[in-house]
Design a protein around this motif. Structure first.
Motif, PDB file in Angstrom:
ATOM      1  N   GLU A   1      37.077  -9.394 -22.336  1.00  0.00           N
ATOM      2  CA  GLU A   1      36.312  -9.098 -21.120  1.00  0.00           C
ATOM      3  C   GLU A   1      35.273  -8.004 -21.337  1.00  0.00           C
ATOM      4  O   GLU A   1      34.231  -7.991 -20.664  1.00  0.00           O
ATOM      5  N   HIS A   2      35.529  -7.086 -22.261  1.00  0.00           N
ATOM      6  CA  HIS A   2      34.557  -6.036 -22.570  1.00  0.00           C
ATOM      7  C   HIS A   2      33.483  -6.549 -23.516  1.00  0.00           C
ATOM      8  O   HIS A   2      32.298  -6.230 -23.359  1.00  0.00           O
ATOM      9  N   ILE A   3      33.887  -7.324 -24.492  1.00  0.00           N
ATOM     10  CA  ILE A   3      32.945  -7.794 -25.513  1.00  0.00           C
ATOM     11  C   ILE A   3      31.880  -8.710 -24.909  1.00  0.00           C
ATOM     12  O   ILE A   3      30.696  -8.620 -25.251  1.00  0.00           O
ATOM     13  N   VAL A   4      32.282  -9.597 -24.000  1.00  0.00           N
ATOM     14  CA  VAL A   4      31.317 -10.564 -23.459  1.00  0.00           C
ATOM     15  C   VAL A   4      30.227  -9.894 -22.619  1.00  0.00           C
ATOM     16  O   VAL A   4      29.182 -10.500 -22.364  1.00  0.00           O
ATOM     17  N   ARG A   5      30.434  -8.640 -22.214  1.00  0.00           N
ATOM     18  CA  ARG A   5      29.387  -7.940 -21.468  1.00  0.00           C
ATOM     19  C   ARG A   5      28.169  -7.644 -22.343  1.00  0.00           C
ATOM     20  O   ARG A   5      27.102  -7.326 -21.827  1.00  0.00           O
ATOM     21  N   ARG A   6      28.358  -7.720 -23.649  1.00  0.00           N
ATOM     22  CA  ARG A   6      27.243  -7.524 -24.582  1.00  0.00           C
ATOM     23  C   ARG A   6      26.434  -8.808 -24.793  1.00  0.00           C
ATOM     24  O   ARG A   6      25.418  -8.789 -25.486  1.00  0.00           O
ATOM     25  N   PHE A   7      26.881  -9.908 -24.222  1.00  0.00           N
ATOM     26  CA  PHE A   7      26.268 -11.208 -24.491  1.00  0.00           C
ATOM     27  C   PHE A   7      25.215 -11.554 -23.437  1.00  0.00           C
ATOM     28  O   PHE A   7      25.361 -11.229 -22.262  1.00  0.00           O
ATOM     29  N   LYS A   8      24.198 -12.249 -23.887  1.00  0.00           N
ATOM     30  CA  LYS A   8      23.107 -12.690 -23.013  1.00  0.00           C
ATOM     31  C   LYS A   8      22.715 -14.109 -23.386  1.00  0.00           C
ATOM     32  O   LYS A   8      22.968 -14.558 -24.508  1.00  0.00           O
ATOM     33  N   THR A   9      22.124 -14.818 -22.440  1.00  0.00           N
ATOM     34  CA  THR A   9      21.509 -16.090 -22.804  1.00  0.00           C
ATOM     35  C   THR A   9      20.009 -15.857 -22.957  1.00  0.00           C
ATOM     36  O   THR A   9      19.431 -14.961 -22.344  1.00  0.00           O
ATOM     37  N   GLY A  10      19.394 -16.672 -23.794  1.00  0.00           N
ATOM     38  CA  GLY A  10      18.004 -16.457 -24.185  1.00  0.00           C
ATOM     39  C   GLY A  10      17.013 -16.701 -23.058  1.00  0.00           C
ATOM     40  O   GLY A  10      17.329 -17.271 -22.020  1.00  0.00           O
ATOM     41  N   ALA A  11      15.778 -16.264 -23.312  1.00  0.00           N
ATOM     42  CA  ALA A  11      14.700 -16.387 -22.322  1.00  0.00           C
ATOM     43  C   ALA A  11      14.171 -17.809 -22.300  1.00  0.00           C
ATOM     44  O   ALA A  11      13.336 -18.194 -23.106  1.00  0.00           O
ATOM     45  N   MET A  12      14.714 -18.605 -21.382  1.00  0.00           N
ATOM     46  CA  MET A  12      14.266 -19.990 -21.201  1.00  0.00           C
ATOM     47  C   MET A  12      13.787 -20.119 -19.766  1.00  0.00           C
ATOM     48  O   MET A  12      14.566 -19.969 -18.822  1.00  0.00           O
ATOM     49  N   SER A  13      12.516 -20.384 -19.585  1.00  0.00           N
ATOM     50  CA  SER A  13      11.939 -20.321 -18.247  1.00  0.00           C
ATOM     51  C   SER A  13      12.319 -21.533 -17.417  1.00  0.00           C
ATOM     52  O   SER A  13      12.575 -22.619 -17.926  1.00  0.00           O
ATOM     53  N   TYR A  14      12.345 -21.302 -16.109  1.00  0.00           N
ATOM     54  CA  TYR A  14      12.495 -22.384 -15.145  1.00  0.00           C
ATOM     55  C   TYR A  14      11.169 -23.145 -15.176  1.00  0.00           C
ATOM     56  O   TYR A  14      10.151 -22.665 -14.711  1.00  0.00           O
ATOM     57  N   GLY A  15      11.193 -24.305 -15.743  1.00  0.00           N
ATOM     58  CA  GLY A  15       9.984 -25.064 -16.058  1.00  0.00           C
ATOM     59  C   GLY A  15      10.152 -25.658 -17.438  1.00  0.00           C
ATOM     60  O   GLY A  15       9.896 -26.840 -17.667  1.00  0.00           O
ATOM     61  N   SER A  16      10.640 -24.841 -18.366  1.00  0.00           N
ATOM     62  CA  SER A  16      10.965 -25.382 -19.691  1.00  0.00           C
ATOM     63  C   SER A  16      12.310 -26.101 -19.640  1.00  0.00           C
ATOM     64  O   SER A  16      12.517 -27.102 -20.330  1.00  0.00           O
ATOM     65  N   ILE A  17      13.242 -25.597 -18.820  1.00  0.00           N
ATOM     66  CA  ILE A  17      14.501 -26.302 -18.600  1.00  0.00           C
ATOM     67  C   ILE A  17      14.665 -26.556 -17.102  1.00  0.00           C
ATOM     68  O   ILE A  17      13.989 -25.952 -16.276  1.00  0.00           O
ATOM     69  N   SER A  18      15.571 -27.441 -16.775  1.00  0.00           N
ATOM     70  CA  SER A  18      15.735 -27.869 -15.381  1.00  0.00           C
ATOM     71  C   SER A  18      16.364 -26.771 -14.525  1.00  0.00           C
ATOM     72  O   SER A  18      16.976 -25.827 -15.029  1.00  0.00           O
ATOM     73  N   ARG A  19      16.209 -26.930 -13.237  1.00  0.00           N
ATOM     74  CA  ARG A  19      16.815 -25.977 -12.302  1.00  0.00           C
ATOM     75  C   ARG A  19      18.324 -25.936 -12.491  1.00  0.00           C
ATOM     76  O   ARG A  19      18.934 -24.861 -12.476  1.00  0.00           O
ATOM     77  N   GLU A  20      18.929 -27.111 -12.666  1.00  0.00           N
ATOM     78  CA  GLU A  20      20.387 -27.175 -12.814  1.00  0.00           C
ATOM     79  C   GLU A  20      20.847 -26.392 -14.039  1.00  0.00           C
ATOM     80  O   GLU A  20      21.822 -25.626 -13.977  1.00  0.00           O
ATOM     81  N   ALA A  21      20.158 -26.585 -15.161  1.00  0.00           N
ATOM     82  CA  ALA A  21      20.533 -25.884 -16.387  1.00  0.00           C
ATOM     83  C   ALA A  21      20.306 -24.383 -16.234  1.00  0.00           C
ATOM     84  O   ALA A  21      21.149 -23.564 -16.635  1.00  0.00           O
ATOM     85  N   HIS A  22      19.174 -24.010 -15.668  1.00  0.00           N
ATOM     86  CA  HIS A  22      18.813 -22.603 -15.511  1.00  0.00           C
ATOM     87  C   HIS A  22      19.831 -21.875 -14.630  1.00  0.00           C
ATOM     88  O   HIS A  22      20.306 -20.778 -14.971  1.00  0.00           O
ATOM     89  N   GLU A  23      20.190 -22.484 -13.511  1.00  0.00           N
ATOM     90  CA  GLU A  23      21.113 -21.837 -12.583  1.00  0.00           C
ATOM     91  C   GLU A  23      22.538 -21.822 -13.108  1.00  0.00           C
ATOM     92  O   GLU A  23      23.289 -20.878 -12.852  1.00  0.00           O
ATOM     93  N   THR A  24      22.915 -22.865 -13.840  1.00  0.00           N
ATOM     94  CA  THR A  24      24.266 -22.904 -14.412  1.00  0.00           C
ATOM     95  C   THR A  24      24.466 -21.774 -15.414  1.00  0.00           C
ATOM     96  O   THR A  24      25.524 -21.128 -15.446  1.00  0.00           O
ATOM     97  N   LEU A  25      23.446 -21.522 -16.237  1.00  0.00           N
ATOM     98  CA  LEU A  25      23.521 -20.406 -17.188  1.00  0.00           C
ATOM     99  C   LEU A  25      23.678 -19.081 -16.440  1.00  0.00           C
ATOM    100  O   LEU A  25      24.483 -18.229 -16.827  1.00  0.00           O
ATOM    101  N   ALA A  26      22.919 -18.909 -15.367  1.00  0.00           N
ATOM    102  CA  ALA A  26      22.979 -17.660 -14.605  1.00  0.00           C
ATOM    103  C   ALA A  26      24.360 -17.460 -13.978  1.00  0.00           C
ATOM    104  O   ALA A  26      24.940 -16.365 -14.054  1.00  0.00           O
ATOM    105  N   ILE A  27      24.899 -18.511 -13.375  1.00  0.00           N
ATOM    106  CA  ILE A  27      26.221 -18.414 -12.752  1.00  0.00           C
ATOM    107  C   ILE A  27      27.277 -18.051 -13.788  1.00  0.00           C
ATOM    108  O   ILE A  27      28.119 -17.171 -13.570  1.00  0.00           O
ATOM    109  N   ALA A  28      27.225 -18.711 -14.923  1.00  0.00           N
ATOM    110  CA  ALA A  28      28.216 -18.461 -15.982  1.00  0.00           C
ATOM    111  C   ALA A  28      28.176 -17.012 -16.444  1.00  0.00           C
ATOM    112  O   ALA A  28      29.216 -16.333 -16.531  1.00  0.00           O
ATOM    113  N   MET A  29      26.964 -16.510 -16.740  1.00  0.00           N
ATOM    114  CA  MET A  29      26.865 -15.152 -17.281  1.00  0.00           C
ATOM    115  C   MET A  29      27.205 -14.108 -16.219  1.00  0.00           C
ATOM    116  O   MET A  29      27.799 -13.067 -16.548  1.00  0.00           O
TER     117      MET A  29
END
Length: 776
Positions: A118-146
């Protein structure tokens, strides 16, 4: 070989000699001209896309299948099979980290004593992928997960729908914790900045160093255009990042501006892994960034140009090692957090990155694979079959990703890291950062050329490194409490902030006062969101010379009037506020014969109004995407990369006007008929040879009248005095594609459609062929 044949070329690793070069040349010759009668011909190679008999790819059908099955079922043992497949092949010279091995140790500890997942994963990020390069569903799913695990997702450049800033009924949050501020400045509003936990300045991309992004018109769907403050169906170009970052001092200014726009957020600067990046990273630390990201060339979407993916940038191992070494040598390491990204796929990858100096870690390819990406590499065509890299509604319906898949991946990575930490006696990640002495070149390398690679520069450590800090220990001092906003403006406007009552005040200003109004604007946004306050709830009149970034990002409800002149970046990211610049009371200047504001005014403005008596410097209204402005002349490159808004220029412009302009309209007063030679007509056309039509006359007249009311401009008064004749001397500059789209929308409205329905119908009509192809 380099010293003799490639003089003054930089190489961080070496080992190849003339013997190996000759051997490879002979091998290629035999492959091409061999006399084997059964030879089927040259192999395809699989250089870009995976081929069964071609070059080995770490991401291949086997590893994709293992990763997707493991993360969807929550099976850690299956993930270990995936991880083993990746790690074993990296040792066959797929990556530099694959040529390193861990120094054996006898200091293992029970895994129960190691920092929890639980402490280690706070150091993790997902990369800069713009809404437009990927779908809304993919973009929002990544945000919810992180957000669920306390990590951070990255918006990428392109803005974000304010609806995502609100917590969902089930407690989830679709808001990207990291908001990117790239050269494009798409959708960078005051509310966008204030919704972030981290603000990332994209100096360049790992997979496309030196290039801006580009979104073809067929992917600029109406909902993408709304977020980016642009026009549906009109292609978008990101300018290179030199418009407000010419030097390290300019970068420091942008860092300061962003800290004023959101005092709670960390500021990150994204750099490309390349020779010399350590020196730049040292400058970033001195510029008071909180985080520096070293981005490797391994990565980027399938929309990246082939020449960028393969022939630019370097592996993150090289850039990260150089950054760590340079920061240590200059006693700067304790002042800044170091992050790394670029095809991190396993726990082993993260461990090597940590030992080389990284504290935080970005993942992009692997999380997308867990959500369904199968690496077809057609991201630029809007034909992604799994609904990940597309905006087409028919294809987006196929998206089957869930936040749980991404969470499983992140937890599996953290679990692998803990196993290594227990084996080597590390209780916390901080103890592991920068311990490159625990890495060594692999002893048994099978690949013939890889045996000679010299990795000593990656593993080098300063001789006195034991006495130096290996990771971040101290927060940067940004000096926000000393600004004019915090000392005077915010306390002065307390009643307006709390009860919407009007506030007016008159103050003096000096050029040491930077980003004036930005923190006050942030307070308005914090309380009232993107709507701001009623117009002119707060009006502050300043007298003197304003420093850089006067009125940057100010929202609706705040009016700043400057009697004097201003430095560069006036109205940067304007978000609904009003800025007026007029003559100093003691000025001997008459007419509009002088420059009153510096370069790059209104860069990335999204809404609001600006009225400037006098001339602006170069790149006036670059990337303006919604603000209205009146100025009495401007320097070179006016309205560059503009995507929206209206600009009226009551005097001469410099050369290269409207370069890259894809939206919005400019009106230039041209009584001498010289403007045409100063305009770049590659993407725009000039019309109104007989003057403006009645509707546009009213638009221009209203703006000039408001300009005169605020500034008492003599130039505006003269034009208004005989406006019917003056109107015939205006030239209208409008982007060709933009006008075509406006006409298409107008036709749909004539057919009885309105609003979003008319826009979508016009979009579908224009890209009917492309939509049918991607739908199939």
């Amino acid at each position: 070989v380099i010293e003799r044949y490639f003089t003054k070329t930089t190489s961080r690793i070496g080992g190849i000699g003339l013997e190996e070069i000759a051997e490879e040349t002979a091998m290629r010759h035999v492959a091409a001209f061999g006399d084997n009668e059964t030879d089927p011909g040259l192999e395809s190679g699989g250089y870009i896309q995976w081929r069964n008999n071609g070059e080995y790819h770490l991401i291949n059908p086997e590893t994709v299948g293992l990763l997707q099955q493991a993360t969807r079922t929550g099976d850690y043992e299956l993930f270990k099979s995936y991880s083993k497949a990746i790690n074993e092949r990296t040792r066959s010279a797929c990556t530099l980290r694959g040529l390193l091995e861990f120094v054996p140790t006898k200091t293992s500890i029970p895994i129960e004593e190691v920092e929890p997942v639980e402490h280690i994963v706070r150091r993790f990020k997902t990369g800069a992928m713009s809404y437009g390069s990927i779908s809304r569903e993919a973009h929002e799913t990544l945000a919810i997960a992180m957000n669920r695990i306390g990590g951070k997702s990255n918006s990428g450049e392109g803005g974000e729908d304010p609806e995502r800033f609100n917590i969902l009924p089930n407690g989830d949050l679709k808001n990207s914790a990291i908001k990117q501020i790239a050269s494009g400045r798409f959708g960078v509003t005051s509310s966008y900045l204030f919704s972030a936990k981290e603000l990332q300045i994209k100096m360049a991309q790992g997979a496309k160093p030196g290039e801006g992004g580009q979104l073809p018109g067929q992917k600029v769907y109406p909902w993408i255009a709304q977020t980016r403050h642009s026009t549906p169906g009109v292609g978008l170009i990101s300018p290179p990042p030199h418009h407000d970052i010419y030097s390290i001092e300019d970068l420091a200014e942008l860092i300061f501006d962003l800290k004023n726009a959101n005092k709670y957020a960390r500021v990150t600067v994204k750099l490309v892994s390349e020779a010399g990046v350590g020196t730049v990273a040292a400058g970033v630390a001195k510029g008071r960034a909180d985080v520096v990201l070293i981005s490797g060339y391994d990565g980027g979407t399938g929309a990246s140009p082939r020449t960028s993916i393969r022939n630019a940038g370097l592996p993150w191992e090289l850039g990260l090692a150089e950054t760590q070494q340079t920061l240590m040598l200059n006693d700067l390491r304790s002042r800044i957090t170091v992050e790394v990204d670029g095809k991190l796929l396993t726990g082993r990858d993260v461990i090597v990155a940590a030992l080389l100096g990284a504290e935080e870690f970005g993942f992009a390819t692997a999380p997308l694979i867990t959500l369904g990406c199968v690496m077809i590499r057609v991201c630029n065509l809007d034909t992604c079959p799994t609904g990940v890299a597309t905006q087409n509604p028919k294809l987006r319906a196929r998206f089957a990703g869930k936040p749980e898949y991404v969470i499983n991946f992140m937890r599996f990575i953290a679990t692998e890291i803990r196993e290594y930490m227990a084996e080597h006696g590390f209780r916390t990640m901080d103890e592991m950062i920068g311990r490159s002495d625990l890495l060594r070149p692999m002893r048994n390398v099978a690949f013939r050329k890889a045996k000679k690679i010299d990795l000593s520069t990656i593993l080098w450590r300063p001789t006195d490194c034991e006495a130096k800090d290996l990771h971040s220990l101290h927060a940067q001092e940004h000096g926000l409490g000393e600004t004019l906003d915090h000392r005077i403006l915010i306390p002065l406007c307390e009643k307006s902030l709390s009860g919407k009552t009007k506030t007016t005040a008159s103050l003096s200003i000096r050029n040491v006062n930077r980003a004036v109004g930005t923190s006050l604007g942030a307070e308005i946004t914090a309380k009232y969101g993107s709507e701001g306050l009623p117009e002119e709830t707060i009006r502050i009149d300043f007298t003197g010379s304003a420093g850089q970034s006067f009125g940057a990002f100010i929202p609706r409800g705040l009016t700043l009037v400057l009697r004097g002149d201003a430095n560069d970046y006036l109205g940067k990211g304007l978000s609904g506020g009003i800025i007026v610049v007029r003559d100093h009371p003691d000025s001997a200047r008459t007419g509009n014969d002088g420059v009153t504001v510096g370069n790059t005014a209104l860069y990335g403005a999204t809404s609001g109004e600006v009225f400037i008596r006098g001339t602006a410097g170069e790149r006036f209204c670059v990337r303006n995407s919604g603000a209205s402005a009146v100025v009495e002349g401007c320097g070179d490159h006016g309205c560059e990369y503009m995507t929206g808004g209206k600009v009226v220029i009551l005097g001469r412009t410099g050369r290269n006007f409207a370069a890259g302009m894809s939206g919005g309209i400019a009106y230039v007063y041209d009584p001498d008929g010289v403007f045409r030679n100063r305009c770049n007509t590659e993407m725009v056309h000039l019309d109104c040879p007989e003057g403006l039509d009645e509707r546009e006359k009213e638009t221009v007249r209203a703006l000039i009248e408001k300009h005169h009311r605020y500034t008492e401009s003599e130039k505006a008064a003269a034009i208004l005095k005989d406006f019917e004749n003056s109107a015939s001397l205006f030239v209208r500059i409008i982007p060709t594609e933009y006008e075509q789209m406006l006409r298409a929308i107008s036709r749909k409205e004539e057919d009885g459609l309105h609003g979003a329905d008319a826009i979508m119908a016009a979009f579908e009509e224009r890209f009917k062929g492309a939509s049918e192809q991607s739908g199939s």
